[in-house]
Design a protein around this motif. Structure first.
Motif, PDB file in Angstrom:
ATOM      1  N   VAL A   1     -17.924 -17.318  16.869  1.00 19.28           N
ATOM      2  CA  VAL A   1     -18.623 -15.847  16.046  1.00 19.28           C
ATOM      3  C   VAL A   1     -17.875 -14.994  16.883  1.00 19.28           C
ATOM      4  N   GLY A   2     -17.117 -14.516  15.694  1.00 12.28           N
ATOM      5  CA  GLY A   2     -16.172 -13.097  16.460  1.00 12.28           C
ATOM      6  C   GLY A   2     -16.444 -11.485  15.727  1.00 12.28           C
ATOM      7  N   LEU A   3     -15.961 -11.178  16.558  1.00 14.01           N
ATOM      8  CA  LEU A   3     -15.599  -9.684  15.912  1.00 14.01           C
ATOM      9  C   LEU A   3     -14.798  -9.004  15.835  1.00 14.01           C
ATOM     10  N   ALA A   4     -14.388  -8.679  14.848  1.00 12.97           N
ATOM     11  CA  ALA A   4     -13.370  -8.351  13.986  1.00 12.97           C
ATOM     12  C   ALA A   4     -12.657  -7.056  13.404  1.00 12.97           C
ATOM     13  N   PHE A   5     -10.951  -6.297  13.911  1.00 10.16           N
ATOM     14  CA  PHE A   5     -11.127  -5.110  13.243  1.00 10.16           C
ATOM     15  C   PHE A   5      -9.976  -5.216  12.887  1.00 10.16           C
ATOM     16  N   ALA A   6      -9.418  -4.984  11.270  1.00  7.83           N
ATOM     17  CA  ALA A   6      -8.263  -4.810  10.573  1.00  7.83           C
ATOM     18  C   ALA A   6      -7.877  -3.663  10.052  1.00  7.83           C
ATOM     19  N   ALA A   7      -6.806  -2.997   9.479  1.00 11.16           N
ATOM     20  CA  ALA A   7      -6.180  -2.111   9.283  1.00 11.16           C
ATOM     21  C   ALA A   7      -5.422  -2.033   8.866  1.00 11.16           C
ATOM     22  N   GLY A   8      -4.657  -1.120   7.196  1.00  7.48           N
ATOM     23  CA  GLY A   8      -3.630  -1.348   6.803  1.00  7.48           C
ATOM     24  C   GLY A   8      -3.591  -0.080   5.387  1.00  7.48           C
ATOM     25  N   TYR A   9      -2.148  -0.713   4.783  1.00  7.48           N
ATOM     26  CA  TYR A   9      -1.764   0.574   3.883  1.00  7.48           C
ATOM     27  C   TYR A   9      -1.513  -0.463   2.741  1.00  7.48           C
ATOM     28  N   TYR A  10      -1.841   0.058   1.070  1.00  7.27           N
ATOM     29  CA  TYR A  10      -1.552  -0.532   0.180  1.00  7.27           C
ATOM     30  C   TYR A  10      -1.117   0.181  -1.372  1.00  7.27           C
ATOM     31  N   ASN A  11      -0.703  -0.517  -2.147  1.00  2.30           N
ATOM     32  CA  ASN A  11      -0.068  -0.128  -3.121  1.00  2.30           C
ATOM     33  C   ASN A  11       0.114  -1.124  -4.183  1.00  2.30           C
ATOM     34  N   ILE A  12      -0.923  -0.726  -4.957  1.00  5.82           N
ATOM     35  CA  ILE A  12      -2.069  -2.114  -6.299  1.00  5.82           C
ATOM     36  C   ILE A  12      -0.841  -0.949  -7.266  1.00  5.82           C
ATOM     37  N   GLU A  13      -0.481  -1.436  -8.276  1.00  2.00           N
ATOM     38  CA  GLU A  13      -0.416  -1.007 -10.245  1.00  2.00           C
ATOM     39  C   GLU A  13      -0.746  -2.157 -10.708  1.00  2.00           C
ATOM     40  N   TRP A  14      -2.493  -2.114 -11.224  1.00  2.00           N
ATOM     41  CA  TRP A  14      -2.235  -3.601 -12.228  1.00  2.00           C
ATOM     42  C   TRP A  14      -1.863  -3.653 -13.510  1.00  2.00           C
ATOM     43  N   LYS A  15      -2.035  -2.782 -13.984  1.00  2.00           N
ATOM     44  CA  LYS A  15      -1.427  -1.698 -15.412  1.00  2.00           C
ATOM     45  C   LYS A  15      -0.712  -1.250 -15.380  1.00  2.00           C
ATOM     46  N   LYS A  16       0.466  -1.662 -17.015  1.00  2.00           N
ATOM     47  CA  LYS A  16       2.215  -0.804 -16.233  1.00  2.00           C
ATOM     48  C   LYS A  16       1.369   0.621 -16.416  1.00  2.00           C
ATOM     49  N   SER A  17       1.997   1.151 -15.084  1.00  2.00           N
ATOM     50  CA  SER A  17       2.331   2.396 -13.994  1.00  2.00           C
ATOM     51  C   SER A  17       0.707   3.291 -13.936  1.00  2.00           C
TER      52      SER A  17
END
Length: 256
Positions: A151-167
């Motif tokens: 069992v663990g205690l976790a922490f994550a962080a980050g950046y994203y750029n998502i384009e699902w549809k055209k532009s």
């Protein structure tokens, strides 16, 4: 006459013994009292006992096998999460044991899918860094290093750029704290599988945008080069937020 009297006494004695056995043994079995039977060999004046069987409640009482102590040699692990590969996210994980009794370890995770279409109208980009402190459960003397339930205690962080549809897309930053529970199973000396599920709360501040290619009037460029901001917002997801199905390679911890 004396012989007949002796035979009568012997027969009477045997009958009483049989009667006592018939009346007593079933009550002892039902009450749970042990009955001990022995096979003996008589050689002159010496008695040899071949084996003894203890019957409790009419069934043999079997002794529990003694657990075998496991090899406590330290190892460190290099992993990759197959669940992330399923969404085309290359990733790598490291895990190191802490302490002398193999009850603690620390794991670091990194993944960075960074794909963009040639006309710059679709993208799947994410940069994630995570760390987890793990507590290994159970009697560790019967488990090898980095093996069993954890069992663990976790922490994550980050950046994203998502384009699902055209532009039409979203970009932003996020944090993802969660509690993870899992099981790591050894496949051999160097290979293992690690399964885990994390539950926590993902929080992100996003920026919604439209690409400049959706405004073609007056444009001569062939590609989507600019982002048109639309709105800002915050999204919160409480619940399952991390799945781990990792294949593991274990390296021996060499001491100098």
């Amino acid at each position: 006459m004396m012989q007949r009297l002796q035979r009568y006494n012997q027969t009477k004695k045997m009958a009483w013994m049989v009667l006592v056995f018939v009346l007593t043994v079933p009550q002892m079995v039902l009450a749970g009292h042990p009955i001990v039977t022995q096979d003996t060999i008589y050689i002159r004046d010496t008695v040899y006992v071949k084996h003894t069987t203890v019957i409790m409640g009419g069934k043999p009482k079997k002794e529990k096998p003694t657990p075998v102590l496991a090899d406590q040699s330290k190892v460190w692990a290099l992993k990759t999460n197959l669940a992330l590969w399923g969404v085309v996210a290359p990733n790598i994980q490291f895990e190191l044991p802490l302490g002398h009794d193999n009850r603690w370890s620390i794991e670091a995770e990194y993944f960075q899918p960074w794909f963009r279409w040639s006309d710059n109208t679709r993208a799947t980009q994410c940069l994630n860094l995570g760390v987890e402190a793990r507590r290994w459960l159970g009697k560790r003397q019967y488990h090898r290093c980095l093996e069993g339930w954890h069992v663990g205690l976790a922490f994550a962080a980050g950046y994203y750029n998502i384009e699902w549809k055209k532009s039409d897309g979203y970009q932003g930053e996020y944090i993802n704290p969660y509690v993870n529970i899992g099981y790591q199973y050894r496949l051999g000396k160097h290979w293992a599988m690690d399964f885990g599920l994390g539950v926590g709360c993902l929080i992100t501040k996003y920026r919604h945008y439209l690409g400049s290619s959706v405004f073609p009037e007056g444009r001569t460029e062939a590609h989507d080069d600019h982002l048109m901001w639309q709105e800002n917002g915050t999204f919160v997801w409480p619940g399952p937020n991390h799945v781990n199905i990792s294949i593991v390679y274990l390296f021996n911890w060499k001491k100098k």
